[in-house]
Design an enzyme around this catalytic site. Structure first.
Site, mmCIF file in Angstrom:
data_model
loop_
_atom_site.group_PDB
_atom_site.id
_atom_site.type_symbol
_atom_site.label_atom_id
_atom_site.label_comp_id
_atom_site.label_asym_id
_atom_site.label_seq_id
_atom_site.Cartn_x
_atom_site.Cartn_y
_atom_site.Cartn_z
ATOM 1 C CB THR A 1 3.591 7.043 0.955
ATOM 2 O OG1 THR A 1 4.954 6.780 0.648
ATOM 3 C CG2 THR A 1 3.470 8.278 1.808
ATOM 4 N N GLY B 1 1.070 19.750 6.084
ATOM 5 C CA GLY B 1 1.220 20.536 7.311
ATOM 6 C C GLY B 1 -0.120 21.032 7.834
ATOM 7 C CG LEU B 2 -2.147 24.082 5.788
ATOM 8 C CD1 LEU B 2 -2.868 24.779 4.645
ATOM 9 C CD2 LEU B 2 -1.918 25.062 6.946
ATOM 10 C CB SER C 1 7.970 10.709 -2.518
ATOM 11 O OG SER C 1 6.701 10.654 -1.886
ATOM 12 N N GLY D 1 0.794 -1.237 0.000
ATOM 13 C CA GLY D 1 0.000 0.000 0.000
ATOM 14 C C GLY D 1 0.821 1.280 0.000
ATOM 15 N N GLY E 1 5.936 24.848 7.062
ATOM 16 C CA GLY E 1 5.351 24.537 5.751
ATOM 17 C C GLY E 1 3.831 24.602 5.794
ATOM 18 C CG HIS F 1 -33.122 22.499 -2.589
ATOM 19 N ND1 HIS F 1 -32.245 23.498 -2.234
ATOM 20 C CD2 HIS F 1 -34.187 22.587 -1.751
ATOM 21 C CE1 HIS F 1 -32.771 24.172 -1.222
ATOM 22 N NE2 HIS F 1 -33.942 23.639 -0.909
HETATM 23 C C1 LIG Z 1 0.641 12.519 5.411
HETATM 24 C C2 LIG Z 1 0.325 12.354 3.954
HETATM 25 C C3 LIG Z 1 -0.965 12.504 3.514
HETATM 26 C C4 LIG Z 1 -1.272 12.340 2.171
HETATM 27 N N1 LIG Z 1 -2.565 12.491 1.779
HETATM 28 C C5 LIG Z 1 -2.883 12.338 0.487
HETATM 29 C C6 LIG Z 1 -4.231 12.449 0.070
HETATM 30 O O1 LIG Z 1 -5.120 12.669 0.875
HETATM 31 N N2 LIG Z 1 -4.501 12.277 -1.252
HETATM 32 C C7 LIG Z 1 -3.517 12.024 -2.161
HETATM 33 O O2 LIG Z 1 -3.818 11.904 -3.347
HETATM 34 N N3 LIG Z 1 -2.226 11.903 -1.793
HETATM 35 C C8 LIG Z 1 -1.896 12.050 -0.491
HETATM 36 N N4 LIG Z 1 -0.596 11.885 -0.105
HETATM 37 C C9 LIG Z 1 0.414 11.579 -1.132
HETATM 38 C C10 LIG Z 1 0.367 10.101 -1.521
HETATM 39 O O3 LIG Z 1 0.585 9.309 -0.365
HETATM 40 C C11 LIG Z 1 1.416 9.788 -2.570
HETATM 41 O O4 LIG Z 1 1.254 10.662 -3.666
HETATM 42 C C12 LIG Z 1 1.281 8.361 -3.063
HETATM 43 O O5 LIG Z 1 1.438 7.441 -2.013
HETATM 44 C C13 LIG Z 1 2.312 8.065 -4.160
HETATM 45 O O6 LIG Z 1 2.157 6.760 -4.578
HETATM 46 P P1 LIG Z 1 3.365 5.933 -5.218
HETATM 47 O O7 LIG Z 1 2.769 4.618 -5.606
HETATM 48 O O8 LIG Z 1 4.034 6.727 -6.254
HETATM 49 O O9 LIG Z 1 4.438 5.753 -4.057
HETATM 50 P P2 LIG Z 1 4.367 5.335 -2.531
HETATM 51 O O10 LIG Z 1 2.984 5.315 -2.020
HETATM 52 O O11 LIG Z 1 5.358 6.193 -1.832
HETATM 53 O O12 LIG Z 1 4.858 3.824 -2.543
HETATM 54 C C14 LIG Z 1 6.152 3.461 -2.895
HETATM 55 C C15 LIG Z 1 6.457 2.116 -2.273
HETATM 56 O O13 LIG Z 1 7.667 1.635 -2.834
HETATM 57 C C16 LIG Z 1 8.402 0.964 -1.830
HETATM 58 N N5 LIG Z 1 9.801 0.919 -2.241
HETATM 59 C C17 LIG Z 1 10.630 1.963 -2.469
HETATM 60 N N6 LIG Z 1 11.819 1.532 -2.924
HETATM 61 C C18 LIG Z 1 11.737 0.189 -2.986
HETATM 62 C C19 LIG Z 1 12.637 -0.829 -3.399
HETATM 63 N N7 LIG Z 1 13.836 -0.557 -3.883
HETATM 64 N N8 LIG Z 1 12.217 -2.120 -3.311
HETATM 65 C C20 LIG Z 1 10.982 -2.430 -2.873
HETATM 66 N N9 LIG Z 1 10.087 -1.497 -2.479
HETATM 67 C C21 LIG Z 1 10.465 -0.208 -2.547
HETATM 68 C C22 LIG Z 1 8.156 1.810 -0.603
HETATM 69 O O14 LIG Z 1 8.418 1.079 0.578
HETATM 70 C C23 LIG Z 1 6.670 2.156 -0.772
HETATM 71 O O15 LIG Z 1 5.868 1.198 -0.146
HETATM 72 C C24 LIG Z 1 -0.255 12.015 1.242
HETATM 73 C C25 LIG Z 1 1.063 11.835 1.678
HETATM 74 C C26 LIG Z 1 1.353 11.996 3.016
HETATM 75 C C27 LIG Z 1 2.758 11.783 3.465
#
Ligand SMILES: Cc1cc2nc3c(=O)[nH]c(=O)nc-3n(C[C@H](O)[C@H](O)[C@H](O)COP(=O)(O)OP(=O)(O)OC[C@H]3O[C@@H](n4cnc5c(N)ncnc54)[C@H](O)[C@@H]3O)c2cc1C
EC number: 1.8.1.4
Length: 466
Positions: free
Chosen positions: A41, A185-186, A145, A39, A180, A444
């Protein structure tokens, strides 16, 4: 050695959606995740847990501040059980990540737990409890990220923290300093504000959520100040120091004067950066940009033709639904289809209350591009639905082309804006005019009536209820 049509490194919303779509299209698929839960981040330390805490803290705030007005008396003191609040959040996360395990099994996707590193363009070593190596015709990099910081800040992850730690604090801060004024942050600032913390936001730019429409930033700033957030805009943080249980943040204000903030916690929420540690991209010959992003072309293909990248690790907005669209896009591209993503129509949302949501161009972008446009704006407080729920703050703003009336942007602050923005996305996907929306029946009483009214205002000052 197991061999796959597609291997995906990273199981966030980009990676797991790509895996499901690849499997649906008949490809033998593997997903590699370094953590034991899938799942990424979003599900573990992002979207889902932050919304769970926003919901819990919202209930608490309603109980303390608004129930009485609704005629609901609660005898005795209303208390927060932070430990329970955090464990409920964790239960939501566990249930959601467990759902991804189920989806991987259902779609017959092989899951590998460990760090995936390229050995070359078609071989990936996986180092974990059970290390192995696999072969893949195509690989999708979806490694996401990590939180960014400032070079002079030493994150101790106890009192000088990122969003990850802010999601599992053991006590409610007395004074939380948030560096930030962006979305994360908000949102997390509002969680702890509702629970009783004093919250000071220290923002470098002259407005919060600086990439959004300026009118929206202004309105949100006004509302958050009303909620007793301390906003410090145009403040350049220059040091963050921990002394015992205190955190001292020093910043220069607009006039160049030094301002000191003393709190017990400091949340550093200055953005996120692409994560490629351990990936060994160079072994496959994959190029990164100067900013450390994986470089991709319009097909989201890297300079190595069988390797693609999606989500936070490439350019563009760091949003879960953007990553998901890209996951589907790449799976369909590998399958030989010709998919399309309109990046202009990826909505942006801030889940504070009132919520903020937007799609398309901001007024600033239209001005800069020299596009002649009209504005229709309608205040939420003029709606019966808003009065019924006492959610009076905010507005909907529709920006439409001056000549053709095509909707170019929709920006809103208000109750349930996060859900309402979908109407604007659909309208813009079908290139609707403001008049099109204004002639459609909106139930409405609903908050969506503000979209119709703003569209009426944009078509020629025809709003009905103001
Ligand atoms: C506090 C917070 C709140 C957020 N709220 C929202 C929101 O409400 N709505 C929204 O759209 N976005 C939100 N985001 C942003 C959102 O979480 C990210 O944009 C999204 O998770 C990006 O998805 P991704 O699949 O690119 O990467 P990620 O979700 O970051 O997943 C990448 C995965 O790759 C794995 N990984 C990395 N390198 C390796 C490797 N070499 N081998 C094996 N596994 C690896 C990591 O462990 C991770 O599990 C939020 C982020 C934060 C921090």
């Amino acid at each position: 050695m197991n061999s796959y049509d597609v291997a995906i490194i990273g199981s966030g919303p980009g990676g797991y959606v790509a895996a499901i779509r690849c499997a649906q299209l008949g490809m033998k698929t593997a997903i590699i995740e370094k953590y034991s839960t899938l799942g990424g981040t979003c599900l573990n330390v992002g979207c889902i847990p932050s919304k769970a805490l926003l919901d819990s803290s919202h209930h608490y705030e309603d109980a303390v501040k608004h129930f009485e007005e609704h005629g609901i008396d609660i005898p005795g003191e209303i208390k927060i059980n932070l430990e329970k609040m955090i464990s409920r959040k964790q239960a939501v996360v566990d249930q959601t990540t467990g759902g991804i395990d189920f989806l991987m099994k259902k779609n017959k996707i092989d899951v590998y737990v460990g760090i995936g590193s390229f050995k070359d363009a078609t071989h990936i070593s996986i180092v974990g409890e059970e290390s192995t190596e696999i072969e893949a015709k195509h690989t999708i990099i979806a490694t996401g990220s990590k939180p960014s910081t400032l070079p002079f800040i030493k994150l101790d992850k106890e009192r000088i923290i990122t969003s990850t730690e802010a999601l599992k604090l053991k006590e409610i801060p007395k004074h939380l300093i948030v560096i930030g004024g962006g979305v994360i942050g908000l949102e997390l600032g509002q969680v702890y504000k509702r629970l009783g913390a004093e919250v000071s936001v220290v923002e470098y730019m002259d407005r919060i959520v600086p990439t959004m429409d300026a009118g929206v930033s202004k309105e949100l700033n006004k509302v958050l100040k009303k909620q007793k957030f301390k906003m410090n805009l145009s403040h350049k943080v220059k040091s963050v120091e921990r002394k015992g249980d205190e955190v001292i943040v020093k910043a220069d204000n607009k006039k160049g004067e030094e301002v000191t903030f003393t709190g017990d916690y400091c949340l550093v929420a200055v953005g996120r950066h692409a994560y490629t540690d351990g990936l060994n991209a160079e072994a496959a010959g994959v190029k990164l940009t100067d900013r450390g992003l994986v470089d991709v072309n319009e097909h989201l293909q890297t300079n190595v033709p069988n390797i693609y990248a999606i989500g936070d690790v490439i350019k563009g907005a760091m949003l879960a639904h953007k990553a998901e669209e890209e996951g589907t896009f790449v799976a369909e591209t590998i399958a030989g289809q010709k998919p399309h993503i309109d990046y202009n129509l990826i909505p942006g949302v801030v889940y504070t209350w009132p919520e903020v949501a937007a799609v398309g161009k901001t007024e600033e972008q239209l001005k800069e591009a020299g596009v002649a446009y009209k504005v229709g704006q309608f205040p939420m407080r003029a709606l019966g639905r808003s009065r019924a729920s006492m959610d009076l703050d905010g507005f909907v703003k529709v920006l439409a082309d001056k000549t053709t009336d095509e909707i170019l942007g929709v920006h809103m602050v208000g109750a349930r804006a996060a859900d309402m923005i979908a109407e604007a996305v659909v309208a813009m996907e079908y290139r609707a005019s403001a008049e099109d929306i204004s002639r459609m029946s909106h139930a409405h009483p609903t908050f969506t009536e503000a979209i119709k009214e703003a569209a009426l205002a944009a078509t020629g000052d025809r709003a009905l209820h103001i």
